[in-house]
Design an enzyme around this catalytic site. Structure first.
Site, PDB file in Angstrom:
ATOM      1  N   ASP A  23     -65.042  -1.732  50.131  1.00  0.00           N
ATOM      2  CA  ASP A  23     -63.467  -0.971  50.766  1.00  0.00           C
ATOM      3  C   ASP A  23     -62.935  -1.627  49.359  1.00  0.00           C
ATOM      4  O   ASP A  23     -62.718  -2.166  48.473  1.00  0.00           O
ATOM      5  CB  ASP A  23     -63.102  -1.510  52.322  1.00  0.00           C
ATOM      6  CG  ASP A  23     -61.565  -0.280  52.482  1.00  0.00           C
ATOM      7  OD1 ASP A  23     -62.111   1.250  51.864  1.00  0.00           O
ATOM      8  OD2 ASP A  23     -60.814  -0.877  52.424  1.00  0.00           O
TER       9      ASP A  23
ATOM     10  N   ASP B 232     -63.360   0.095  58.968  1.00  0.00           N
ATOM     11  CA  ASP B 232     -64.650  -0.809  58.040  1.00  0.00           C
ATOM     12  C   ASP B 232     -65.429  -0.550  59.044  1.00  0.00           C
ATOM     13  O   ASP B 232     -65.893  -1.176  58.738  1.00  0.00           O
ATOM     14  CB  ASP B 232     -63.740  -1.453  57.068  1.00  0.00           C
ATOM     15  CG  ASP B 232     -62.831  -0.370  56.478  1.00  0.00           C
ATOM     16  OD1 ASP B 232     -63.429   0.207  55.427  1.00  0.00           O
ATOM     17  OD2 ASP B 232     -62.017  -1.643  55.317  1.00  0.00           O
TER      18      ASP B 232
ATOM     19  N   ASP C  81     -61.544  -4.266  55.564  1.00  0.00           N
ATOM     20  CA  ASP C  81     -60.414  -4.782  56.374  1.00  0.00           C
ATOM     21  C   ASP C  81     -59.654  -3.846  57.230  1.00  0.00           C
ATOM     22  O   ASP C  81     -59.060  -4.517  57.906  1.00  0.00           O
ATOM     23  CB  ASP C  81     -59.331  -5.072  55.007  1.00  0.00           C
ATOM     24  CG  ASP C  81     -58.146  -3.905  54.720  1.00  0.00           C
ATOM     25  OD1 ASP C  81     -57.337  -3.645  54.591  1.00  0.00           O
ATOM     26  OD2 ASP C  81     -59.037  -2.880  54.396  1.00  0.00           O
TER      27      ASP C  81
END
Length: 640
Positions: free
Chosen positions: A326, A527, A523
């Site tokens: 990410d 996600d 995080d």
């Protein structure tokens, strides 16, 4: 555990002394065989009474073929073999085998205790007490009694009992148990503190943000305690192998003892060979050393601030071939700030004023950065009818005028033509456009800083053997391209919704080769689905959301992506040590089993083939606990 080990050591020493005395008595006297058996039974029972009891209990529960059973049968057979016609007694050998079996068990207990103590010291996070202010009085209570919202006093030298926010005071926190970093972290009013950190200097007043059971220290302890329940494929294979292998070798030993004896009539010779075969065949070196290796590897990774939830995840970490990141909060700091304001027909302050007021109710990092740039919310403006449009922006009425704040998709849906500046074209930040009524009012550029070690993380992953690095982001194409170019990523995909990220991971999973695994690093709450879908989910523990940490299999306790490569190296080293133990154990046993069948191996060599191999395998397994050169620079400084 230490007390039990001392008792076992005392029994080993006592039985060894009694064995020497029995051997001397045998040499100095001419006792009949049955009396000599009674003499040797004393050191035998001192050394092995617990093995006999354990074997009997296991048989009663239907668990026959284990190392205790093998030792019991082999040693009792050695005690009995002297009563066969023409046979010499093997009493000293029987006691010797039992003593050395207990020596091997002692080494195993010591090694496992050492591993557990190392992890326990590393994870010595659980605070004993908490000082809470109630009705103007400071009370000392158990951490579990602290309520969310209460004010805590954390004095120098004490652990932070629960996660919270500093209300008053300045100090430095020792975070080594959480992150593996030796450099203290400074905190002041408004900063977040997590449980398990040690307050080093000033007195802090902290508002409890989470109950103890939901705080960082409690979560970590829970993960460590449950790690052993997640067995690796290697461990599971060894367990299955032992269940099949043990009855097979018992049957072979029985055949070796009986069939040639019937043919040749030399019962003493072939029964002895069968007993030697039985001693050597015990698979305890494999059954014990492989799980211990993985347990030590988890401890070694924890020393670096890489928390692995189980041995199966450590094995998956060692085989990572694709790493998917990410962007925001993972490769970048997630701390957005306004870097440019470009108004059109209104001044900069008014443009910021409109954007900040429209975004005032949102918790999105971009909204926070706009409010930080224009913090005066009490300027008399009236904001009504706030409507958030996911993936587009926010609509609101400000002082009776319609204001839309959002991205180019929102502008396109409104039929508004936008203006671009050099920063927009370079992808150096996220661009937020503002429309008053149906008139374009300008745009604001908001940038997120790349983490200091993000580029190093990507480079180290390549060095660790990772074949492909990919970034998935919901940010704009230009922003994604700029970050991917800066970090040297192999591939990136931008403007993705959570479902799009899952689809991309599915595509990458389908493209894998061999036994490679795919790791997803994230995080945020958004996600969590993709972390759960990947072969291995890696979450940022310090700043990451609870949902992401819960869905992940590995947690980075200090949010440094460069720790991923360090974790991979520790995992690979752990697997290499486990394979060394498997090859060494099977190889030595195969040679000695062949020698035993041919009558070229006595009981002493059989003992080495069992206990000696076990001791060496256990000692080798503990090497996985030491991070060696895989530690990050801060960890090396700590040891220095």
């Amino acid at each position: 555990m230490e007390k039990e080990n001392k008792v076992k050591l005392a029994r080993i020493v006592l039985s060894a002394v009694l064995l020497a005395a029995a051997w001397a008595l045998e040499r100095c006297t001419a006792l009949p065989m049955w009396q000599l058996l009674l003499v040797y039974m004393v050191p035998y029972l001192v050394a092995g009474y617990d093995v006999l009891l354990e074997s009997g209990e296991n048989i009663a529960h239907g668990e026959v073929f284990d190392e205790d059973f093998l030792m019991a049968v082999a040693t009792m057979g050695a005690l009995a073999i002297g009563f066969l016609p023409g046979a010499e007694n093997q009493f000293p050998e029987a006691v010797f085998v039992m003593i050395f079996f207990q020596v091997g068990e002692l080494f195993e207990d010591i090694a496992e205790g050492r591993s557990r103590r190392s992890i326990a010291q590393l994870m010595d996070l659980r605070p004993d007490t908490a000082h809470v202010v109630r009705s103007g009085r400071e009370l000392t209570v158990a951490p579990g009694e602290v309520q969310v919202g209460e004010t805590l006093v954390v004095k120098p030298g004490e652990k932070v009992p629960v996660d919270g926010v500093v209300l008053e005071g300045r100090s430095s926190l020792d975070t080594v148990a959480l992150t593996g970093e030796s450099v203290p972290r400074s905190v002041a009013e408004g900063d977040t503190v997590v449980s398990g950190c040690v307050n080093l200097t000033g007195v802090l007043k902290v508002r409890a943000a989470k109950a103890y059971g939901e705080s960082t220290a409690s979560k970590i302890l829970e993960l460590v305690e449950n790690a052993s329940s997640h067995k690796s494929h290697s461990e599971s294979f060894i367990a299955r192998f032992a269940r099949v292998y043990t009855p097979v070798v018992v049957g072979l030993a029985l055949l070796l003892a009986v069939v040639p004896s019937v043919v040749t009539g030399q019962w003493a010779t072939w029964v002895y060979r069968g007993l030697v075969f039985l001693v050597v065949s015990c698979p305890c070196a494999l059954v014990i050393s492989v799980p211990l290796t993985f347990f030590s590897g988890i401890g070694g990774a924890s020393r670096l601030g890489v928390l692995v939830k189980g041995a199966n995840y450590l094995e998956a970490l060692a085989r990572v071939g694709i790493v998917v990141f990410d962007k925001t909060g993972t490769l970048t700091k997630g701390t957005f700030e306004v870097t440019a304001v470009h108004p059109d027909k209104i001044d900069e302050r008014q443009l910021l004023h409109l954007a900040a007021h429209v975004e005032r109710y949102s918790n999105h990092p971009i909204a926070l950065s706009l409010r930080n740039a224009y913090p005066d919310e009490t300027d008399g403006c009236k904001v009504d009818d706030v409507q958030e449009m996911p993936g587009l922006g926010v609509h609101a009425m400000v002082n009776g005028e319609t204001v839309n704040v959002g991205n180019e998709k929102l502008m396109a849906s409104l039929g508004i033509e936008v203006c671009h500046c050099d920063k927009c074209k370079s992808g150096a930040g996220t661009v937020i456009h503002v429309v008053i009524g149906n008139r374009y009012a300008g745009h604001i550029v908001i940038s997120d800083r790349v983490k200091d070690d993000a580029a190093l993380a990507v480079a180290r992953l390549k060095q660790a053997g990772v074949k492909k690095t990919v970034m998935l982001t919901g940010d704009y194409e230009q922003v994604g391209a700029a970050v991917a170019r800066q970090l040297g990523l192999d591939e990136y995909h931008a403007q993705l919704m959570p479902a799009d990220k899952v689809a991309q991971v599915e595509r990458l999973l389908a493209s894998k080769t061999g036994h490679d695994t795919l790791a997803m690093v994230g995080d945020g709450i958004n996600d969590a689905p993709v972390l759960a879908r990947a072969d291995l989910g890696i979450a940022m523990g310090a700043m990451g959301s609870d949902a992401a940490i819960e869905a992940a299999d590995v947690v980075l306790m200090d949010d440094k992506p460069s720790k991923i490569a360090a974790g991979i190296q520790v995992a690979k080293r752990t697997l290499r040590i486990a394979r060394e133990n498997v090859v060494f154990s099977i190889g030595v046993k195969a040679v000695i089993l062949l020698l035993a069948a041919l009558g070229m191996a006595g009981m002493a060599l059989a003992v080495f083939g069992d206990v000696g191999v076990l001791v060496l395998a256990v000692l080798n397994a503990t090497r996985a606990l030491h991070t060696g050169g895989h530690a990050m620079p801060a960890a090396r400084r700590r040891r220095g």
